[in-house]
Design an enzyme around this catalytic site. Structure first.
Site, PDB file in Angstrom:
ATOM      1  N   GLY A  67       0.805  -1.216   0.000  1.00  0.00           N
ATOM      2  CA  GLY A  67       0.000   0.000   0.000  1.00  0.00           C
ATOM      3  C   GLY A  67       0.840   1.268   0.000  1.00  0.00           C
ATOM      4  O   GLY A  67       0.517   2.247  -0.690  1.00  0.00           O
ATOM      5  N   THR A  68       1.918   1.270   0.757  1.00  0.00           N
ATOM      6  CA  THR A  68       2.755   2.475   0.852  1.00  0.00           C
ATOM      7  C   THR A  68       3.351   2.825  -0.505  1.00  0.00           C
ATOM      8  O   THR A  68       3.301   3.993  -0.934  1.00  0.00           O
ATOM      9  CB  THR A  68       3.878   2.243   1.893  1.00  0.00           C
ATOM     10  OG1 THR A  68       3.265   1.956   3.153  1.00  0.00           O
ATOM     11  CG2 THR A  68       4.781   3.453   2.019  1.00  0.00           C
ATOM     12  N   ASN A 147      -8.340   3.633   8.403  1.00  0.00           N
ATOM     13  CA  ASN A 147      -7.759   2.516   9.135  1.00  0.00           C
ATOM     14  C   ASN A 147      -8.031   2.561  10.637  1.00  0.00           C
ATOM     15  O   ASN A 147      -8.038   1.529  11.299  1.00  0.00           O
ATOM     16  CB  ASN A 147      -6.257   2.426   8.868  1.00  0.00           C
ATOM     17  CG  ASN A 147      -5.592   3.776   8.842  1.00  0.00           C
ATOM     18  OD1 ASN A 147      -5.979   4.661   8.077  1.00  0.00           O
ATOM     19  ND2 ASN A 147      -4.601   3.968   9.688  1.00  0.00           N
ATOM     20  N   GLN A 175      -7.890  -0.350   3.135  1.00  0.00           N
ATOM     21  CA  GLN A 175      -8.750  -0.925   4.181  1.00  0.00           C
ATOM     22  C   GLN A 175     -10.084  -1.429   3.651  1.00  0.00           C
ATOM     23  O   GLN A 175     -10.777  -2.158   4.354  1.00  0.00           O
ATOM     24  CB  GLN A 175      -9.004   0.112   5.295  1.00  0.00           C
ATOM     25  CG  GLN A 175      -7.801   0.411   6.156  1.00  0.00           C
ATOM     26  CD  GLN A 175      -7.402  -0.736   7.085  1.00  0.00           C
ATOM     27  OE1 GLN A 175      -8.181  -1.643   7.380  1.00  0.00           O
ATOM     28  NE2 GLN A 175      -6.174  -0.711   7.558  1.00  0.00           N
ATOM     29  N   CYS A 321      -0.578   5.030  18.388  1.00  0.00           N
ATOM     30  CA  CYS A 321      -0.921   4.234  17.211  1.00  0.00           C
ATOM     31  C   CYS A 321       0.336   3.708  16.560  1.00  0.00           C
ATOM     32  O   CYS A 321       0.336   2.703  15.880  1.00  0.00           O
ATOM     33  CB  CYS A 321      -1.760   5.035  16.238  1.00  0.00           C
ATOM     34  SG  CYS A 321      -1.074   6.634  15.889  1.00  0.00           S
TER      35      CYS A 321
HETATM   36  C1  LIG Z   1      -1.826  -0.396   5.922  1.00  0.00           C
HETATM   37  C2  LIG Z   1      -2.224   0.779   5.134  1.00  0.00           C
HETATM   38  C3  LIG Z   1      -1.373   1.327   4.157  1.00  0.00           C
HETATM   39  C4  LIG Z   1       0.029   0.806   3.926  1.00  0.00           C
HETATM   40  O1  LIG Z   1       0.039  -0.463   3.332  1.00  0.00           O
HETATM   41  P1  LIG Z   1       1.371  -1.366   3.439  1.00  0.00           P
HETATM   42  O2  LIG Z   1       1.081  -2.519   2.520  1.00  0.00           O
HETATM   43  O3  LIG Z   1       1.505  -1.771   4.856  1.00  0.00           O
HETATM   44  O4  LIG Z   1       2.498  -0.534   2.934  1.00  0.00           O
HETATM   45  C5  LIG Z   1      -1.818   2.395   3.434  1.00  0.00           C
HETATM   46  N1  LIG Z   1      -3.037   2.913   3.632  1.00  0.00           N
HETATM   47  C6  LIG Z   1      -3.898   2.416   4.548  1.00  0.00           C
HETATM   48  C7  LIG Z   1      -5.247   3.021   4.711  1.00  0.00           C
HETATM   49  C8  LIG Z   1      -3.510   1.334   5.336  1.00  0.00           C
HETATM   50  O5  LIG Z   1      -4.350   0.869   6.258  1.00  0.00           O
END
Ligand SMILES: *Cc1c(COP(=O)(O)O)cnc(C)c1O
Length: 400
Positions: A67-68, A147, A175, A321
């Site tokens: 996600g990052t 999240n 999420q 957090c």
């Molecule tokens: C966990 C999360 C991310 C990051 O995802 P990773 O795969 O851990 O890098 C980005 N946005 C939201 C809303 C998340 O909950």
């Protein structure tokens, strides 16, 4: 052990693990002999599974490290590609750090960013969004579901406004994908971020949806994998595990929504009925089926977490957090809550492995722990079983 921190990460399912194992040892999808062709076929099947989960076309899915990376790729990619057209970006105050830190970085490079506030329920105001749009706005980045508080933003309306104004729309749907229906076509989404480890897949893998025709500057240059958009030999076992998780999420979507919302609703009812001065953070209706975030007057969330942990229950606080900071959660703060209220908050994120029996055990444990902490709390009136008038200076002067 009862695990209720699925929004932080969700445990890898047995089927997912088993699907990955054969790919840990061999197969480069860019080679032409059979092993490579098998790996390529496996990766392409996953692309179809992920596409189907969000109503995209297979070719619009690019694998990333999670996600990052997807958030960085979308936001920096658009910013660098279109900086001649404009240098203004609109996002919200409650985005994940992967979006917020990326936007702050761009501010150091001459971009201007509007961080939209949210209302008391955690949802942005559409009027605020409309008013923030300028001639030089090139991107709107709004998350689908938060999240911490599980609140769902009106992405179809946001997408419509973005489209009408000729602005690209990026949505961090880490999420929400796999937990509620996500349709990139219906919501006019141009770029969307997904992560595998929030849907019972392995960590370190995810995807970005890029609508056909949308141009981006690239972050990672190299051998031209992933259609030239994201170089680097694909993480084949990770992708295969992600694909299995996506397939299961798709097949079980309705069933999981029904099961999780029933548990969530029971949670909310029992906690707010049985514990005095216990409140729900975020919107009651527009929220993820697996998220419950409570605040309890007169106690500290950390004490609550530690005592629940000692009873074998995993949850998360809204205050610490990230283990590195003891700052009050910026998400809860954006709802207009005071620091003291934020410090007494607890997030429980349910998973498909949880049962109604778990909910009962956790509610009983929370009731007992909250009562115990309040007996020792200088902010609680034990005789009348209610909170004492708060002395604000107690909190604002502390180094929390
Ligand atoms: C966990 C999360 C991310 C990051 O995802 P990773 O795969 O851990 O890098 C980005 N946005 C939201 C809303 C998340 O909950």
């Amino acid at each position: 052990m009862i695990y209720m921190d699925n929004s932080a990460t969700s445990p890898v399912k047995e089927e997912v693990f088993n699907a990955m194992v054969p790919y840990l040892k061999e197969g480069n999808p860019s080679t032409f002999y059979k092993l490579g062709r098998d790996a390529k076929k496996a990766v392409e099947e996953v692309r179809a599974n992920v596409a189907q989960l969000i109503n995209a076309d297979t070719r619009e899915i690019i694998f990333t490290s999670g996600g990052t990376e997807s958030d960085n790729m979308a936001i920096k990619g658009v910013a660098l590609k279109f900086e001649d057209k404009g240098k203004h970006i609109i996002t919200t105050e409650i985005e994940h750090p992967a979006v917020l830190r990326t936007c702050e970085f761009l501010e150091t490079r001459g971009f201007e960013v509007t961080y939209l506030p949210v209302q008391e329920n955690g949802i942005i105001s559409i009027d605020d969004l409309k008013n923030a749009i300028r001639d030089d706005t090139i991107l709107i980045s709004v998350m689908h579901a938060n999240n911490e508080i599980g609140t769902i933003q009106p992405i179809e309306e946001i997408g419509k406004i973005a489209k009408e104004n000729g602005i690209l729309f990026h949505c961090d749907a880490v999420q929400s994908v796999g937990k509620i229906p996500v349709d990139v076509k219906a919501a006019n989404i141009d770029l969307l971020s997904i992560s595998s480890h929030k849907i019972y897949g392995p960590k370190g893998v995810g995807a970005i949806f890029i609508r056909r025709g949308v141009k981006l500057e690239l972050l990672i240059h190299g051998g031209g994998q992933e259609g030239g958009l994201r170089s680097g030999t694909e993480n084949v076992p990770g992708i295969v595990g992600f694909g299995k998780a996506a397939e299961l999420a798709y097949e079980q979507l309705d069933e999981n929504i029904a099961k999780l919302s029933e548990m969530r609703d029971a949670f909310i009812e029992k906690i707010t009925d049985r514990i005095p001065e216990a409140y729900l953070n975020g919107d009651r209706v527009n929220r993820l089926p697996n998220n419950a975030n409570f605040r309890f007057a007169a106690i500290e969330g950390e004490g609550l977490i530690l005592r629940l942990d000692a009873k074998g229950i995993n949850g998360a606080t809204g205050s610490a957090c990230s283990s590195k900071s003891l700052k009050a959660s910026y998400v809860l703060s954006a709802l207009g809550l005071e620091d003291a209220e934020i410090h007494g908050s607890l997030r429980l994120s349910l998973g498909t492995e949880n049962s109604m029996g778990d909910v009962d055990v956790v509610v009983d444990a929370i009731e007992e722990v909250v009562a115990g902490l309040r007996r020792m709390s200088p902010l609680w009136d034990n005789e009348n079983n209610k909170s004492l008038e708060l002395d604000e200076s107690k909190f604002t002067d502390s180094d929390h």
